[in-house]
Design an enzyme around this catalytic site. Structure first.
Site, PDB file in Angstrom:
ATOM      1  N   ASP A  48       7.716 -19.933  56.078  1.00  0.00           N
ATOM      2  CA  ASP A  48       8.848 -20.315  56.925  1.00  0.00           C
ATOM      3  C   ASP A  48       9.693 -21.411  56.285  1.00  0.00           C
ATOM      4  O   ASP A  48      10.362 -22.180  56.973  1.00  0.00           O
ATOM      5  CB  ASP A  48       8.373 -20.759  58.308  1.00  0.00           C
ATOM      6  CG  ASP A  48       7.371 -21.899  58.259  1.00  0.00           C
ATOM      7  OD1 ASP A  48       6.975 -22.276  57.132  1.00  0.00           O
ATOM      8  OD2 ASP A  48       6.992 -22.418  59.323  1.00  0.00           O
ATOM      9  N   HIS A 254      17.344 -20.361  26.713  1.00  0.00           N
ATOM     10  CA  HIS A 254      17.243 -20.704  28.124  1.00  0.00           C
ATOM     11  C   HIS A 254      15.851 -21.224  28.466  1.00  0.00           C
ATOM     12  O   HIS A 254      15.314 -20.939  29.540  1.00  0.00           O
ATOM     13  CB  HIS A 254      17.609 -19.507  29.000  1.00  0.00           C
ATOM     14  CG  HIS A 254      19.062 -19.182  28.974  1.00  0.00           C
ATOM     15  ND1 HIS A 254      19.573 -18.003  29.473  1.00  0.00           N
ATOM     16  CD2 HIS A 254      20.129 -19.867  28.508  1.00  0.00           C
ATOM     17  CE1 HIS A 254      20.885 -17.985  29.310  1.00  0.00           C
ATOM     18  NE2 HIS A 254      21.241 -19.112  28.723  1.00  0.00           N
ATOM     19  N   ASP A 271      19.931 -29.378  27.813  1.00  0.00           N
ATOM     20  CA  ASP A 271      21.107 -28.714  28.393  1.00  0.00           C
ATOM     21  C   ASP A 271      20.943 -28.854  29.906  1.00  0.00           C
ATOM     22  O   ASP A 271      20.182 -28.100  30.525  1.00  0.00           O
ATOM     23  CB  ASP A 271      21.144 -27.249  27.963  1.00  0.00           C
ATOM     24  CG  ASP A 271      22.413 -26.526  28.420  1.00  0.00           C
ATOM     25  OD1 ASP A 271      23.073 -27.016  29.354  1.00  0.00           O
ATOM     26  OD2 ASP A 271      22.726 -25.458  27.848  1.00  0.00           O
ATOM     27  N   ASP A 282      28.371 -29.352  32.686  1.00  0.00           N
ATOM     28  CA  ASP A 282      27.506 -28.605  31.764  1.00  0.00           C
ATOM     29  C   ASP A 282      27.504 -29.332  30.423  1.00  0.00           C
ATOM     30  O   ASP A 282      28.499 -29.282  29.693  1.00  0.00           O
ATOM     31  CB  ASP A 282      28.028 -27.169  31.622  1.00  0.00           C
ATOM     32  CG  ASP A 282      27.053 -26.244  30.896  1.00  0.00           C
ATOM     33  OD1 ASP A 282      25.978 -26.711  30.508  1.00  0.00           O
ATOM     34  OD2 ASP A 282      27.381 -25.061  30.738  1.00  0.00           O
ATOM     35  N   HIS A 369      32.337 -20.865  27.796  1.00  0.00           N
ATOM     36  CA  HIS A 369      32.489 -20.029  28.984  1.00  0.00           C
ATOM     37  C   HIS A 369      33.303 -20.816  30.012  1.00  0.00           C
ATOM     38  O   HIS A 369      33.433 -22.035  29.943  1.00  0.00           O
ATOM     39  CB  HIS A 369      31.124 -19.636  29.563  1.00  0.00           C
ATOM     40  CG  HIS A 369      30.216 -20.811  29.866  1.00  0.00           C
ATOM     41  ND1 HIS A 369      30.391 -21.632  30.965  1.00  0.00           N
ATOM     42  CD2 HIS A 369      29.143 -21.297  29.199  1.00  0.00           C
ATOM     43  CE1 HIS A 369      29.456 -22.565  30.969  1.00  0.00           C
ATOM     44  NE2 HIS A 369      28.692 -22.395  29.897  1.00  0.00           N
ATOM     45  N   GLU A 408      30.544 -25.244  22.942  1.00  0.00           N
ATOM     46  CA  GLU A 408      29.108 -25.445  22.718  1.00  0.00           C
ATOM     47  C   GLU A 408      28.537 -24.643  21.555  1.00  0.00           C
ATOM     48  O   GLU A 408      27.710 -23.753  21.750  1.00  0.00           O
ATOM     49  CB  GLU A 408      28.333 -25.111  23.986  1.00  0.00           C
ATOM     50  CG  GLU A 408      28.687 -23.755  24.613  1.00  0.00           C
ATOM     51  CD  GLU A 408      27.800 -23.413  25.800  1.00  0.00           C
ATOM     52  OE1 GLU A 408      26.566 -23.508  25.670  1.00  0.00           O
ATOM     53  OE2 GLU A 408      28.352 -23.052  26.851  1.00  0.00           O
ATOM     54  N   TYR A 412      20.088 -22.247  15.514  1.00  0.00           N
ATOM     55  CA  TYR A 412      18.705 -22.097  15.945  1.00  0.00           C
ATOM     56  C   TYR A 412      17.945 -21.429  14.807  1.00  0.00           C
ATOM     57  O   TYR A 412      18.109 -20.226  14.563  1.00  0.00           O
ATOM     58  CB  TYR A 412      18.632 -21.262  17.232  1.00  0.00           C
ATOM     59  CG  TYR A 412      19.658 -21.722  18.254  1.00  0.00           C
ATOM     60  CD1 TYR A 412      19.379 -22.759  19.130  1.00  0.00           C
ATOM     61  CD2 TYR A 412      20.925 -21.140  18.284  1.00  0.00           C
ATOM     62  CE1 TYR A 412      20.335 -23.206  20.043  1.00  0.00           C
ATOM     63  CE2 TYR A 412      21.890 -21.577  19.187  1.00  0.00           C
ATOM     64  CZ  TYR A 412      21.592 -22.603  20.062  1.00  0.00           C
ATOM     65  OH  TYR A 412      22.555 -23.050  20.941  1.00  0.00           O
ATOM     66  N   ARG A 429      22.157 -27.722  19.680  1.00  0.00           N
ATOM     67  CA  ARG A 429      23.379 -27.330  20.389  1.00  0.00           C
ATOM     68  C   ARG A 429      24.071 -28.598  20.858  1.00  0.00           C
ATOM     69  O   ARG A 429      23.417 -29.551  21.278  1.00  0.00           O
ATOM     70  CB  ARG A 429      23.075 -26.401  21.565  1.00  0.00           C
ATOM     71  CG  ARG A 429      24.318 -25.904  22.286  1.00  0.00           C
ATOM     72  CD  ARG A 429      24.037 -24.708  23.209  1.00  0.00           C
ATOM     73  NE  ARG A 429      23.109 -24.986  24.302  1.00  0.00           N
ATOM     74  CZ  ARG A 429      21.850 -24.557  24.344  1.00  0.00           C
ATOM     75  NH1 ARG A 429      21.342 -23.856  23.340  1.00  0.00           N
ATOM     76  NH2 ARG A 429      21.075 -24.827  25.384  1.00  0.00           N
ATOM     77  N   GLU A 431      27.298 -29.578  23.414  1.00  0.00           N
ATOM     78  CA  GLU A 431      28.175 -28.963  24.419  1.00  0.00           C
ATOM     79  C   GLU A 431      28.908 -30.021  25.227  1.00  0.00           C
ATOM     80  O   GLU A 431      28.301 -30.977  25.713  1.00  0.00           O
ATOM     81  CB  GLU A 431      27.346 -28.093  25.366  1.00  0.00           C
ATOM     82  CG  GLU A 431      28.137 -27.464  26.493  1.00  0.00           C
ATOM     83  CD  GLU A 431      27.260 -26.636  27.406  1.00  0.00           C
ATOM     84  OE1 GLU A 431      27.795 -25.731  28.092  1.00  0.00           O
ATOM     85  OE2 GLU A 431      26.030 -26.875  27.440  1.00  0.00           O
TER      86      GLU A 431
END
Length: 465
Positions: A48, A254, A271, A282, A369, A408, A412, A429, A431
């Site tokens: 619940d 990710h 990230d 971001d 993006h 970004e 890798y 990375r 960004e």
């Protein structure tokens, strides 16, 4: 009440009312009709307990209203004296408010958020057949929700059941989302101000994480520093699941913050960013757990930073959305050749690397993006009409002032026999968030260092505390 559910300021009310008027004007230009935009449903987590409720972005964009169980109706065929913007929401209920908190109720919501009329959500299925009867078109998010599609079929069936009385159902069902997507692509001053604040909060969180990081910490401990700052500074939630990746985990795009331990010599890729008042930020930064880059790490880091700088320089109104990506790819490709990660004997020139997409083994995502209410925000990346390239793809759309996007690039490098060992398991990375301007772009997230020397200086100051 938090900042999303307080009575809307007059300025904010005007913003949302203005957006609704733009939608109504566009619908009138196509002959009128009714538009229906529902907020997100509440979702059961287990037993619940629900997941924390988060409004639907399209609904919030037009209303500023964040309560569950709410639907906006826009009547572009309204006659003089008839309401054109109607909210359906939960009624006031003292007992439920004791358990769940404040509710506006229809009357207060109408006044606070500038609707022409408001009704109880329980009356939606009764009122909608009446509202859509004899209208030329029904606009909604076609196919986006099986539940909404079923609800629409029910309304249409109720109207068609009156056919012998001369009542007609709408002849067309039209997808409302492309119209809203085009509106959302260009941010107004109200949106940009919120996104600046969101970027500032997220930058502070990254600085805190850099200062706190020590070899021996778990990834989830570093994540906790981020989440603490988001909430302490007033953000409602993370904008997405935080990525905190130590060592080789940084090569997983990710990767969620997990149990891995940051070791001396590891890079940490974070990230992570907050959502503030319905808008996402971001940010990605990569830094050494020990506070000092190794020479191979610094070599690749500087290549990625140069690629980001090239992409930033290419970001301005009037250029292709693809231009920043191509600028970054050129720098990264040259760097892969210069370091020997790509064999010059096989790929002699940068044109060979790009033409054969050899870089994609080490840089497999795009350079940016759209950003806004959703971290991967609404809007097409290619033109709907016009010429296509040799592969049949539509042309990239042209950047316009007010577009918001990320920049970004990354590299890798997994362990592999054909890659110099000194670069194994390095993932980087960098960004930042940008608002496109006529002559360039405004970076919203540079309150956190990006230069390697500045990152080391920030971490050195922390180690001396």
């Amino acid at each position: 009440m938090n900042s999303l559910t307080e009575l809307a300021s007059p300025i904010a009310v005007d913003v949302y009312r203005g957006r609704r008027e733009r939608v109504l004007a566009a619908m009138r230009a196509q002959g009128g009709g009714i538009a229906v935009v529902a907020t997100a449903p509440e979702v059961l987590r287990n037993r619940d307990a629900d997941y924390p409720f988060r409004h639907d972005s399209y609904f919030y964009y037009l209303t500023g209203f964040t309560e569950p169980e709410a639907t906006l109706v826009l009547n572009a065929s309204a006659q003089d004296g008839e309401p054109a913007s109607i909210l359906f929401c939960r009624e006031k209920n003292a007992e439920r408010e004791t358990w769940e908190g404040f509710r506006f109720g229809p009357e207060a919501a109408r006044d606070a958020f500038g609707f022409d009329a408001a009704f109880a959500i329980d009356s939606l299925d009764e009122e909608l057949p009446r509202l859509i009867a004899d209208r030329p078109a029904l606009y909604y998010a076609l196919g986006a929700s099986a539940e909404v599609d079923a609800q629409v079929r029910g309304w249409l069936a109720a109207v068609r059941a009156q056919g012998r009385s001369g009542v007609r159902a709408p002849e067309e069902a039209r997808n409302l989302l492309p119209l809203l997507d085009e509106m959302r692509l260009v941010k107004d001053a109200h949106e940009i101000a919120i996104m600046r604040r969101a970027g500032s909060i997220s930058a502070e969180a990254h600085r805190r994480a850099m200062r706190a990081c020590r070899p021996g910490m778990h990834e989830y401990e570093i994540e906790a520093e981020l989440l603490y700052t988001f909430r302490r500074r007033g953000a409602q939630a993370p904008a997405y699941g935080s990525i905190v990746a130590a060592g080789a985990n940084a090569c997983v795009l990710h990767y969620p913050a997990g149990n891995a331990i940051a070791r001396d010599g590891d890079l940490i890729l974070i990230d992570a960013a907050c959502e503030l008042d319905g808008y996402a930020s971001d940010i990605t930064r990569t830094f050494p757990a020990s506070g000092l880059f190794t020479p191979p790490q610094r070599e690749l880091y500087d290549i990625v930073l140069a690629a980001q700088s090239a992409a930033i320089e290419a970001t301005r109104a009037g250029v292709s959305f693809d231009a920043p990506h191509q600028a970054a790819v050129k720098v990264l490709s040259q760097g892969l050749l210069d370091t020997g990660i790509l064999d010059k004997a096989k790929f002699g020139t940068i044109d060979d690397v790009i033409g054969e997409r050899a870089f994609a083994r080490f840089y497999m995502h795009r350079t940016g993006h759209w950003l806004g209410m959703d971290v991967h925000d609404a809007g097409d990346y290619r033109n709907a009409d016009g010429p296509r390239d040799a592969q049949g793809a539509r042309e990239w759309r042209t950047l316009a002032a007010g577009n918001a996007l990320t920049i970004e690039p990354g590299l890798y490098v997994r362990a592999a026999e054909d890659v110099p060992e000194r670069y194994w398991n390095i993932g980087i990375r960098i960004e930042d968030d940008a608002i496109v301007t006529p002559n360039g772009c405004e970076l919203l997230t540079r309150e956190v260092p990006v230069d390697a020397d500045e990152i080391e200086a920030l971490m050195r100051e922390s180690n001396q505390d």
